[in-house]
Design a protein around this motif. Structure first.
Motif, PDB file in Angstrom:
ATOM      1  N   HIS A  47       0.754  -1.088   0.113  1.00 59.13           N
ATOM      2  CA  HIS A  47       0.002   0.017  -0.135  1.00 59.13           C
ATOM      3  C   HIS A  47       0.845   1.147  -0.142  1.00 59.13           C
ATOM      4  CE1 HIS A  47      -3.250  -2.921   1.033  1.00 59.13           C
ATOM      5  NE2 HIS A  47      -2.552  -3.180   1.961  1.00 59.13           N
ATOM      6  N   LYS A  48       0.191   2.399  -0.353  1.00 64.78           N
ATOM      7  CA  LYS A  48       0.803   3.668  -0.333  1.00 64.78           C
ATOM      8  C   LYS A  48       0.198   4.333   0.896  1.00 64.78           C
ATOM      9  CE  LYS A  48       1.463   8.151  -2.729  1.00 64.78           C
ATOM     10  NZ  LYS A  48       1.050   9.037  -3.708  1.00 64.78           N
ATOM     11  N   VAL A  49       1.458   4.962   1.867  1.00 71.39           N
ATOM     12  CA  VAL A  49       1.004   5.513   2.874  1.00 71.39           C
ATOM     13  C   VAL A  49       0.850   7.108   2.860  1.00 71.39           C
ATOM     14  CG1 VAL A  49       1.548   6.092   5.610  1.00 71.39           C
ATOM     15  CG2 VAL A  49       1.694   3.700   4.455  1.00 71.39           C
ATOM     16  N   ILE A  50      -0.209   7.901   3.234  1.00 69.50           N
ATOM     17  CA  ILE A  50      -0.206   9.118   3.271  1.00 69.50           C
ATOM     18  C   ILE A  50      -0.245   9.753   4.631  1.00 69.50           C
ATOM     19  CG2 ILE A  50      -1.676  11.393   2.585  1.00 69.50           C
ATOM     20  CD1 ILE A  50      -2.247   8.114   0.644  1.00 69.50           C
ATOM     21  N   LYS A  51       0.774  10.434   5.207  1.00 69.68           N
ATOM     22  CA  LYS A  51       0.885  10.648   6.881  1.00 69.68           C
ATOM     23  C   LYS A  51       0.010  11.942   6.713  1.00 69.68           C
ATOM     24  CE  LYS A  51       5.317   8.752   8.147  1.00 69.68           C
ATOM     25  NZ  LYS A  51       6.732   9.133   8.491  1.00 69.68           N
ATOM     26  N   ILE A  52      -0.773  11.814   7.745  1.00 70.05           N
ATOM     27  CA  ILE A  52      -1.840  12.973   7.975  1.00 70.05           C
ATOM     28  C   ILE A  52      -1.611  13.714   9.264  1.00 70.05           C
ATOM     29  CG2 ILE A  52      -4.307  13.550   8.350  1.00 70.05           C
ATOM     30  CD1 ILE A  52      -5.132  11.309   6.696  1.00 70.05           C
ATOM     31  N   GLY A  53      -1.273  12.968  10.282  1.00 66.77           N
ATOM     32  CA  GLY A  53      -1.058  13.749  11.581  1.00 66.77           C
ATOM     33  C   GLY A  53      -2.305  13.697  12.404  1.00 66.77           C
ATOM     34  N   GLY A  54      -2.408  14.882  13.093  1.00 64.11           N
ATOM     35  CA  GLY A  54      -3.241  14.748  14.129  1.00 64.11           C
ATOM     36  C   GLY A  54      -4.834  15.454  13.729  1.00 64.11           C
ATOM     37  N   VAL A  55      -5.808  15.763  14.563  1.00 67.42           N
ATOM     38  CA  VAL A  55      -6.876  16.228  14.061  1.00 67.42           C
ATOM     39  C   VAL A  55      -7.327  17.515  13.403  1.00 67.42           C
ATOM     40  CG1 VAL A  55      -7.673  17.209  16.168  1.00 67.42           C
ATOM     41  CG2 VAL A  55      -9.435  16.218  14.864  1.00 67.42           C
ATOM     42  N   LYS A  56      -6.300  18.393  13.630  1.00 65.22           N
ATOM     43  CA  LYS A  56      -6.279  19.780  12.820  1.00 65.22           C
ATOM     44  C   LYS A  56      -5.715  19.664  11.530  1.00 65.22           C
ATOM     45  CE  LYS A  56      -5.534  22.399  17.160  1.00 65.22           C
ATOM     46  NZ  LYS A  56      -4.927  23.356  17.987  1.00 65.22           N
ATOM     47  N   ASN A  57      -4.811  18.793  11.262  1.00 59.69           N
ATOM     48  CA  ASN A  57      -4.589  18.428   9.925  1.00 59.69           C
ATOM     49  C   ASN A  57      -5.592  17.791   9.210  1.00 59.69           C
ATOM     50  OD1 ASN A  57      -1.958  19.316  10.610  1.00 59.69           O
ATOM     51  ND2 ASN A  57      -0.990  17.608  10.634  1.00 59.69           N
ATOM     52  N   LEU A  58      -6.176  17.115   9.785  1.00 63.50           N
ATOM     53  CA  LEU A  58      -7.320  16.150   9.004  1.00 63.50           C
ATOM     54  C   LEU A  58      -8.454  17.082   8.621  1.00 63.50           C
ATOM     55  CD1 LEU A  58      -8.665  13.635   8.159  1.00 63.50           C
ATOM     56  CD2 LEU A  58      -9.595  13.443  10.470  1.00 63.50           C
ATOM     57  N   LEU A  59      -8.586  18.056   9.416  1.00 64.61           N
ATOM     58  CA  LEU A  59      -9.723  19.139   9.198  1.00 64.61           C
ATOM     59  C   LEU A  59      -9.330  20.068   7.997  1.00 64.61           C
ATOM     60  CD1 LEU A  59     -10.899  20.210  12.809  1.00 64.61           C
ATOM     61  CD2 LEU A  59     -12.256  19.098  11.101  1.00 64.61           C
ATOM     62  N   VAL A  80      -7.848  17.375  24.358  1.00 64.75           N
ATOM     63  CA  VAL A  80      -8.699  17.798  25.334  1.00 64.75           C
ATOM     64  C   VAL A  80      -9.981  17.032  25.434  1.00 64.75           C
ATOM     65  CG1 VAL A  80     -10.018  19.960  25.887  1.00 64.75           C
ATOM     66  CG2 VAL A  80      -8.003  20.255  24.668  1.00 64.75           C
ATOM     67  N   GLY A  81     -10.461  16.606  26.770  1.00 63.36           N
ATOM     68  CA  GLY A  81     -11.564  16.078  26.961  1.00 63.36           C
ATOM     69  C   GLY A  81     -11.863  14.584  27.013  1.00 63.36           C
ATOM     70  N   ARG A  82     -12.826  14.109  27.393  1.00 68.61           N
ATOM     71  CA  ARG A  82     -12.941  12.842  27.392  1.00 68.61           C
ATOM     72  C   ARG A  82     -13.467  12.001  26.166  1.00 68.61           C
ATOM     73  NH1 ARG A  82     -18.707  11.160  30.799  1.00 68.61           N
ATOM     74  NH2 ARG A  82     -20.082  12.658  29.643  1.00 68.61           N
ATOM     75  N   ASN A  83     -13.819  13.017  25.110  1.00 69.34           N
ATOM     76  CA  ASN A  83     -14.223  12.498  23.727  1.00 69.34           C
ATOM     77  C   ASN A  83     -12.897  12.949  22.796  1.00 69.34           C
ATOM     78  OD1 ASN A  83     -16.956  11.798  24.151  1.00 69.34           O
ATOM     79  ND2 ASN A  83     -17.299  13.954  24.667  1.00 69.34           N
ATOM     80  N   ARG A  84     -11.702  13.072  23.232  1.00 73.13           N
ATOM     81  CA  ARG A  84     -10.857  13.268  22.467  1.00 73.13           C
ATOM     82  C   ARG A  84     -10.515  12.243  21.425  1.00 73.13           C
ATOM     83  NH1 ARG A  84      -8.709  12.609  27.273  1.00 73.13           N
ATOM     84  NH2 ARG A  84      -6.918  11.151  27.584  1.00 73.13           N
ATOM     85  N   GLU A  85     -10.519  10.994  21.929  1.00 75.40           N
ATOM     86  CA  GLU A  85      -9.988   9.970  21.129  1.00 75.40           C
ATOM     87  C   GLU A  85     -11.170   9.692  19.766  1.00 75.40           C
ATOM     88  OE1 GLU A  85      -9.509   6.575  23.269  1.00 75.40           O
ATOM     89  OE2 GLU A  85      -7.543   7.268  24.010  1.00 75.40           O
ATOM     90  N   ALA A  86     -12.386  10.325  20.192  1.00 70.51           N
ATOM     91  CA  ALA A  86     -13.217  10.267  19.142  1.00 70.51           C
ATOM     92  C   ALA A  86     -13.250  11.331  17.997  1.00 70.51           C
ATOM     93  CB  ALA A  86     -14.730  10.153  19.733  1.00 70.51           C
ATOM     94  N   GLN A  87     -12.309  12.040  18.116  1.00 69.60           N
ATOM     95  CA  GLN A  87     -12.435  13.465  17.306  1.00 69.60           C
ATOM     96  C   GLN A  87     -12.130  13.010  15.838  1.00 69.60           C
ATOM     97  OE1 GLN A  87      -9.621  15.942  18.877  1.00 69.60           O
ATOM     98  NE2 GLN A  87     -11.025  16.591  20.651  1.00 69.60           N
ATOM     99  N   VAL A  88     -11.244  12.132  15.578  1.00 71.31           N
ATOM    100  CA  VAL A  88     -10.694  11.684  14.202  1.00 71.31           C
ATOM    101  C   VAL A  88     -11.799  10.701  13.426  1.00 71.31           C
ATOM    102  CG1 VAL A  88      -9.047  10.034  13.046  1.00 71.31           C
ATOM    103  CG2 VAL A  88      -8.389  12.207  14.363  1.00 71.31           C
TER     104      VAL A  88
END
Length: 332
Positions: A47-59, A80-88
């Motif tokens: 496969h080909k990998v595209i490094k995105i990084g964190g949630v702000k980069n994804l946005l 930040v917060g208890r829902n942070r792992e859900a962001q992406v």
């Protein structure tokens, strides 16, 4: 079939510890070595990998992401917060982009240890007795609990906030530890009965026919009979803590651990991969401490031990996790 695989992650170097913050504030974030190894492993699968990084980069790349990736391999902890792992996962779900790993609901549920306990209790899965302390609580009802107790942050992982002082023997020590956690981490505190005895973790890969691998047993200073010892943040960077893999335990205990691990995995709708942590008391009673649907894939962690046990390169384990997600979406 070769795919374009996006990789979402958070690096410790992107979240340096600020003055006045606890030294473990970024404990859950990954080292660059881990991210590079995962990317290289995925590429060995063609496969080909595209490094995105964190949630702000994804946005920032959300408008055209469906043209850039076929699926995302997510190990992002979020901010930040208890829902942070859900962001992406929630963003990817909204955009209609397939992703490897559990969805936002499961990640939020599992990060919040109290909500996890409520689900486990409703399913008849044993977990230590507990109560919750908010910042405005001045007294605690200890009638249904016995010392020693252990005080933890409600929604953290990687032993964040856990020190040698987390285990307490009396009300005075308990209050001091609760005050420390609330003051330094600004978070609700979970207090559990401390389980003296042995500690295990059970890795799982897959979905409908998930494979439960043999338990790994935690040792501290080469001692597997932990008794009053427990996993603290300081052990992560030391050579004092490790795993015996597979655990050298009676077959009946192994079967119980694996059965309860799978029941826990299913109880929170974990997908593709996860890890369940246990303590076993001196009477042989099992207690689920937590389930991690976003476990570490670092070379020093338990999934590398699975690869060694199976006598395959670690890259194959990473690709097996990826394949679980690909199959779940019907992409293969």
């Amino acid at each position: 079939m070769a795919l374009k695989v996006g990789l979402t992650y958070d690096l410790r170097i992107d979240r340096p510890v600020q003055k006045g913050e606890p030294q473990d504030i970024n404990a859950e974030f990954d080292f660059e070595e881990t991210v590079n190894h995962i990317a290289a492993s995925i590429e060995t699968g063609g496969h080909k990998v595209i490094k995105i990084g964190g949630v702000k980069n994804l946005l920032n790349m959300s408008d055209g992401i469906k043209n850039k990736v076929d699926i995302v391999f997510n190990i992002c902890e979020g901010y930040v917060g208890r829902n942070r792992e859900a962001q992406v996962p929630v963003i990817l779900e909204m955009l209609g982009v397939p992703f490897v790993g559990s969805d936002g609901l499961t990640l939020s549920l599992a990060l919040d240890k109290v909500m996890t306990k409520k689900v486990l209790i409703s399913c008849g899965i044993p977990t230590p007795k507990y109560f919750v302390v908010n910042s405005d609580d001045s007294s605690y009802n200890l009638d249904h609990l016995k010392f020693p107790l252990i005080a933890k942050l409600r929604y953290e992982g990687t032993s964040k906030g856990i020190t040698e002082k987390s285990r307490v023997e009396n009300t005075k020590e308990l209050k001091a530890q609760i005050d420390y956690l609330i003051s330094n981490y600004k978070q609700v505190v979970l207090v559990e009965e401390f389980i003296r005895g042995l500690e295990f973790t059970v890795p799982i890969i897959g979905n409908e026919k998930a494979e439960v691998f043999p338990p790994a047993q935690v040792h501290i200073d080469n001692n597997v009979d932990l008794g009053d010892q427990f996993y603290t943040f300081d052990f992560i960077a030391s050579d004092r803590l490790g795993y015996v893999y597979p655990a050298r335990i009676p077959k009946k205990l192994q079967e119980k651990l694996c059965s309860l691990a799978l029941a826990t995995y299913k109880a929170v709708d974990c997908r593709d991969f996860g890890r369940v942590d246990f303590r076993v008391d001196v009477q042989g009673n099992l207690y689920v401490l937590e389930i991690n649907p976003l476990p570490s894939l670092a070379l020093k962690d338990v999934y590398k031990l699975v690869a060694d046990y199976k006598r395959v390169p670690y890259q194959k384990i990473i690709n097996r996790i990826l394949d679980a997600g690909i199959k779940r979406y019907g992409m293969r």
